[in-house]
Design an enzyme around this catalytic site. Structure first.
Site, PDB file in Angstrom:
ATOM      1  N   HIS A 173       0.841  -1.205   0.000  1.00 56.33           N
ATOM      2  CA  HIS A 173       0.000   0.000   0.000  1.00 56.33           C
ATOM      3  C   HIS A 173       0.876   1.255   0.000  1.00 56.33           C
ATOM      4  O   HIS A 173       0.631   2.200  -0.766  1.00 56.33           O
ATOM      5  CB  HIS A 173      -0.913  -0.021   1.228  1.00 56.33           C
ATOM      6  CG  HIS A 173      -1.660   1.257   1.455  1.00 56.33           C
ATOM      7  ND1 HIS A 173      -2.922   1.485   0.950  1.00 56.33           N
ATOM      8  CD2 HIS A 173      -1.321   2.390   2.147  1.00 56.33           C
ATOM      9  CE1 HIS A 173      -3.324   2.686   1.310  1.00 56.33           C
ATOM     10  NE2 HIS A 173      -2.366   3.252   2.039  1.00 56.33           N
ATOM     11  N   GLU A 174       1.907   1.266   0.848  1.00 55.72           N
ATOM     12  CA  GLU A 174       2.807   2.421   0.909  1.00 55.72           C
ATOM     13  C   GLU A 174       3.578   2.595  -0.399  1.00 55.72           C
ATOM     14  O   GLU A 174       3.786   3.714  -0.869  1.00 55.72           O
ATOM     15  CB  GLU A 174       3.781   2.272   2.079  1.00 55.72           C
ATOM     16  CG  GLU A 174       3.122   2.208   3.453  1.00 55.72           C
ATOM     17  CD  GLU A 174       2.324   3.448   3.777  1.00 55.72           C
ATOM     18  OE1 GLU A 174       2.706   4.542   3.318  1.00 55.72           O
ATOM     19  OE2 GLU A 174       1.302   3.330   4.477  1.00 55.72           O
TER      20      GLU A 174
ATOM     21  N   HIS B 223       1.510   4.379  -2.929  1.00 56.58           N
ATOM     22  CA  HIS B 223       1.546   5.844  -2.825  1.00 56.58           C
ATOM     23  C   HIS B 223       2.736   6.407  -3.594  1.00 56.58           C
ATOM     24  O   HIS B 223       2.620   7.428  -4.288  1.00 56.58           O
ATOM     25  CB  HIS B 223       1.637   6.264  -1.354  1.00 56.58           C
ATOM     26  CG  HIS B 223       0.347   6.196  -0.610  1.00 56.58           C
ATOM     27  ND1 HIS B 223      -0.801   6.815  -1.043  1.00 56.58           N
ATOM     28  CD2 HIS B 223       0.023   5.587   0.571  1.00 56.58           C
ATOM     29  CE1 HIS B 223      -1.786   6.603  -0.176  1.00 56.58           C
ATOM     30  NE2 HIS B 223      -1.310   5.841   0.801  1.00 56.58           N
TER      31      HIS B 223
ATOM     32  N   GLU C  15      -5.882   7.002  -1.126  1.00 59.80           N
ATOM     33  CA  GLU C  15      -5.882   5.776  -0.324  1.00 59.80           C
ATOM     34  C   GLU C  15      -6.514   4.617  -1.086  1.00 59.80           C
ATOM     35  O   GLU C  15      -6.018   3.486  -1.039  1.00 59.80           O
ATOM     36  CB  GLU C  15      -6.610   6.004   1.004  1.00 59.80           C
ATOM     37  CG  GLU C  15      -5.911   6.944   1.961  1.00 59.80           C
ATOM     38  CD  GLU C  15      -4.512   6.472   2.319  1.00 59.80           C
ATOM     39  OE1 GLU C  15      -4.327   5.258   2.535  1.00 59.80           O
ATOM     40  OE2 GLU C  15      -3.605   7.326   2.383  1.00 59.80           O
TER      41      GLU C  15
ATOM     42  N   ASP D 216      -4.580   1.246  -2.165  1.00 60.36           N
ATOM     43  CA  ASP D 216      -5.162  -0.069  -1.860  1.00 60.36           C
ATOM     44  C   ASP D 216      -5.278  -0.904  -3.129  1.00 60.36           C
ATOM     45  O   ASP D 216      -4.974  -2.113  -3.129  1.00 60.36           O
ATOM     46  CB  ASP D 216      -6.554   0.089  -1.233  1.00 60.36           C
ATOM     47  CG  ASP D 216      -6.487   0.440   0.249  1.00 60.36           C
ATOM     48  OD1 ASP D 216      -5.382   0.394   0.822  1.00 60.36           O
ATOM     49  OD2 ASP D 216      -7.545   0.763   0.827  1.00 60.36           O
TER      50      ASP D 216
END
Length: 411
Positions: A276-277, A280, A354, A358
């Site tokens: 997930h990070e 980003h 977000e 995801d």
């Protein structure tokens, strides 16, 4: 507009903002007792869910108390000519605009922190302690306070002094140079926050070779993410709550895992959180957020430059001598409605990011490990699983847990 009208306009903004927050808080609190949706019922057993509800109610009531106290102190400061007193106090030491401003803000921030410290202490050592979250010692609590004062004094003081100096040199065009200065500072902090600031409060150690590091590095290679800096931070020094974050750019980028996260999640769940990070980073959310933040800062500084020299601001706060620092206080309050709107827009954008992160984790690693990790993280922190939609819309930078699970399953 005369000073008296502006004075009551500032008071009105403060009260309206407080009432607005409390109305949304009441709406949100009414959902604390809602039955959990079917997809979230495996997060808690009955006893744990009851504890989580009590925790949310306790935190809500405490939040109302602290916000009310803060408003009353602020209003008292207005009606008792507190700003004029502090300005006069600062001018007893010097008439130099920069020194006066530094003393002025230093006194206000110090008094505010001293008044709110008992609330912070109660929050940490009573509420968080009662529900099993607190790991902070009293020594650590007060040392953190002292470090924060010193850090704020140095960094904040230097930035304020430089901005006032730019105002003295360039006049109303100061906002352009201040914007550049703040932009450089923001980029520097983003680059070196983990290397320079975090070590003042926490110990960071490289993730040791082993199964977890191997899985992280394998995933990073698969998605073309160059990663050599993976650190564990001693979050358990202060709380049982878990987290992970990505920071820096280029060679300075690093992944930081809280030890509480490593201890409570499986290796697959940890990699999913990191995916997930990485999402980003791959989607350039960090750069885009920095860009938007700088645009917002530029707009705010430009708007401030239109009013900074207006003596009406100082007169409204009862200060006889117009100054940059008093004008900044009045402008900050007048800007509140705009900041609410910009904050709302930023939260909307953040929630979109977000979802995208995801989706990236789901596509490159899998949905189920991330869903499982999100459930554990929510459980371990007693997150609100049934927030009011309006509260989410206004305040949440992340979608609710149910929204994220629905999106991951849909994807």
């Amino acid at each position: 507009m005369n000073p008296s009208i502006l004075f009551y306009l500032l008071i009105g903004i403060l009260i309206f903002h407080f009432v607005f927050d409390q109305i949304l808080g009441v709406l949100n609190a009414k959902h604390f007792k809602d039955k959990l949706p079917p997809k979230l019922q495996d997060i808690y057993n009955d006893k744990a869910y009851s504890s989580s509800q009590e925790y949310k109610k306790t935190r809500y009531k405490f939040g109302v108390l602290t916000a009310s106290f803060s408003l009353l102190i602020t209003l008292a400061f207005f009606f008792l000519d507190g700003f004029a007193w502090v300005d006069s106090f600062a001018r007893n030491f010097s008439e130099h605009p920069i020194i006066v401003a530094l003393i002025f803000f230093g006194v206000i921030m110090l008094v505010n922190d001293l008044l709110t410290t008992p609330f912070s202490y109660y929050s940490t050592f009573v509420i968080e302690e009662r529900y099993g979250f607190n790991k902070t010692t009293k020594k650590t609590f007060f040392i953190d306070k002292l470090k924060a004062w010193v850090l704020t004094g140095i960094l904040g003081g230097v930035m304020l002094a430089l901005i006032i100096k730019l105002y003295q040199i360039t006049g109303e065009n100061f906002w352009i140079y201040a914007w550049i200065l703040i932009g450089i500072f923001s980029i520097f902090i983003n680059m070196f926050y983990s290397k320079l600031i975090v070590p003042l409060f926490n110990k960071q150690t490289p993730l040791n070779p082993g199964s977890l590091r191997d899985k992280i590095e394998i995933y990073a290679r698969q998605v073309g993410f160059v990663l050599s800096n993976i650190y564990i931070i001693d979050g358990s020094k202060r709380s049982t709550k878990a987290n992970a974050y990505f920071s820096g750019f280029g060679k300075e980028k690093r992944i930081t895992l809280y030890d509480t996260l490593v201890n409570n999640l499986t290796e697959e769940e940890i990699v999913a959180v990191l995916a997930h990070e990485v999402g980003h980073y791959k989607k350039r959310h960090i750069l885009f957020n920095l860009f938007i933040s700088l645009l917002t800062t530029g707009f705010t500084l430009w708007l401030f430059s239109l009013f900074v020299g207006n003596p009406l601001f100082s007169e409204a706060l009862g200060v006889s001598q117009p100054s940059f620092h008093v004008g900044l206080i009045a402008f900050g309050i007048l800007y509140t409605p705009i900041s609410v709107v910009t904050g709302l827009l930023m939260n909307m954008l953040s929630r979109k990011f977000e979802y995208q992160a995801d989706d990236y984790a789901q596509q490159t690693y899998g949905a189920q490990p991330l869903i499982s990790a999100l459930k554990k993280l929510s459980s371990s922190s007693f997150s609100n699983l049934t927030p009011h939609p309006y509260y989410v819309f206004i305040y949440y930078s992340h979608p609710s847990l149910l929204q994220r699970i629905n999106n991951l399953e849909k994807s």
